[in-house]
Motif scaffolding. Sequence first.
Motif, PDB file in Angstrom:
ATOM      1  N   MET A   1       0.852  -1.171   0.000  1.00  0.00           N
ATOM      2  CA  MET A   1       0.000   0.000   0.000  1.00  0.00           C
ATOM      3  C   MET A   1       0.899   1.236   0.000  1.00  0.00           C
ATOM      4  SD  MET A   1      -2.911   1.178   2.752  1.00  0.00           S
ATOM      5  CE  MET A   1      -4.134  -0.027   2.356  1.00  0.00           C
ATOM      6  N   GLU A   2       0.584   2.170  -0.879  1.00  0.00           N
ATOM      7  CA  GLU A   2       1.370   3.392  -0.958  1.00  0.00           C
ATOM      8  C   GLU A   2       1.080   4.292   0.242  1.00  0.00           C
ATOM      9  OE1 GLU A   2       0.862   5.408  -4.627  1.00  0.00           O
ATOM     10  OE2 GLU A   2       1.080   3.580  -5.806  1.00  0.00           O
ATOM     11  N   ARG A   3       1.992   5.208   0.485  1.00  0.00           N
ATOM     12  CA  ARG A   3       1.876   6.078   1.657  1.00  0.00           C
ATOM     13  C   ARG A   3       0.610   6.937   1.598  1.00  0.00           C
ATOM     14  NH1 ARG A   3       5.276  11.156   3.563  1.00  0.00           N
ATOM     15  NH2 ARG A   3       4.642  11.098   5.730  1.00  0.00           N
ATOM     16  N   ASP A   4       0.302   7.514   0.434  1.00  0.00           N
ATOM     17  CA  ASP A   4      -0.891   8.360   0.304  1.00  0.00           C
ATOM     18  C   ASP A   4      -2.160   7.556   0.543  1.00  0.00           C
ATOM     19  OD1 ASP A   4       0.620  10.566  -0.216  1.00  0.00           O
ATOM     20  OD2 ASP A   4       0.437  10.413  -2.399  1.00  0.00           O
ATOM     21  N   ASN A   5      -2.204   6.346   0.011  1.00  0.00           N
ATOM     22  CA  ASN A   5      -3.382   5.501   0.211  1.00  0.00           C
ATOM     23  C   ASN A   5      -3.541   5.118   1.677  1.00  0.00           C
ATOM     24  OD1 ASN A   5      -3.962   5.587  -2.499  1.00  0.00           O
ATOM     25  ND2 ASN A   5      -3.000   3.615  -2.946  1.00  0.00           N
ATOM     26  N   ARG A   6      -2.429   4.831   2.323  1.00  0.00           N
ATOM     27  CA  ARG A   6      -2.481   4.461   3.738  1.00  0.00           C
ATOM     28  C   ARG A   6      -2.960   5.640   4.584  1.00  0.00           C
ATOM     29  NH1 ARG A   6       2.716   3.032   4.888  1.00  0.00           N
ATOM     30  NH2 ARG A   6       3.135   5.107   5.679  1.00  0.00           N
ATOM     31  N   ASN A   7      -2.443   6.834   4.298  1.00  0.00           N
ATOM     32  CA  ASN A   7      -2.867   8.021   5.036  1.00  0.00           C
ATOM     33  C   ASN A   7      -4.353   8.312   4.823  1.00  0.00           C
ATOM     34  OD1 ASN A   7      -0.324   8.377   6.047  1.00  0.00           O
ATOM     35  ND2 ASN A   7       0.260   9.946   4.566  1.00  0.00           N
ATOM     36  N   ALA A   9      -6.656   6.102   4.086  1.00  0.00           N
ATOM     37  CA  ALA A   9      -7.413   5.059   4.783  1.00  0.00           C
ATOM     38  C   ALA A   9      -7.447   5.318   6.286  1.00  0.00           C
ATOM     39  CB  ALA A   9      -6.810   3.690   4.494  1.00  0.00           C
ATOM     40  N   LEU A  10      -6.326   5.751   6.839  1.00  0.00           N
ATOM     41  CA  LEU A  10      -6.280   6.056   8.271  1.00  0.00           C
ATOM     42  C   LEU A  10      -7.167   7.258   8.615  1.00  0.00           C
ATOM     43  CD1 LEU A  10      -2.510   5.515   9.091  1.00  0.00           C
ATOM     44  CD2 LEU A  10      -4.443   4.109   9.805  1.00  0.00           C
TER      45      LEU A  10
END
Length: 69
Positions: A1-7, A9-10
């Motif tokens: 998971m890319e950083r932007d997607n993870r952020n 989602a969080l």
Amino acid sequence: MERDNRNSALAAAAILIGFGVLAYFMPTIMLALGGYSPAVGGIVAVAFVAAFFLVLYLRSRAQRRRGGE
């Protein structure tokens, strides 16, 4: 998971959990305020729903401004 997607989602999870907890206590809040004034209880309920959509709207605008999807 890319950083932007993870952020993203969080952030979405935090928003949903926060509003979920508030929604859990909403009947108690409305009954307490409704004892004072039924109109105030109704206004708080409408403000809660409006705030949910306002937060999602503002988040989408911020993502669009940053160049997100």
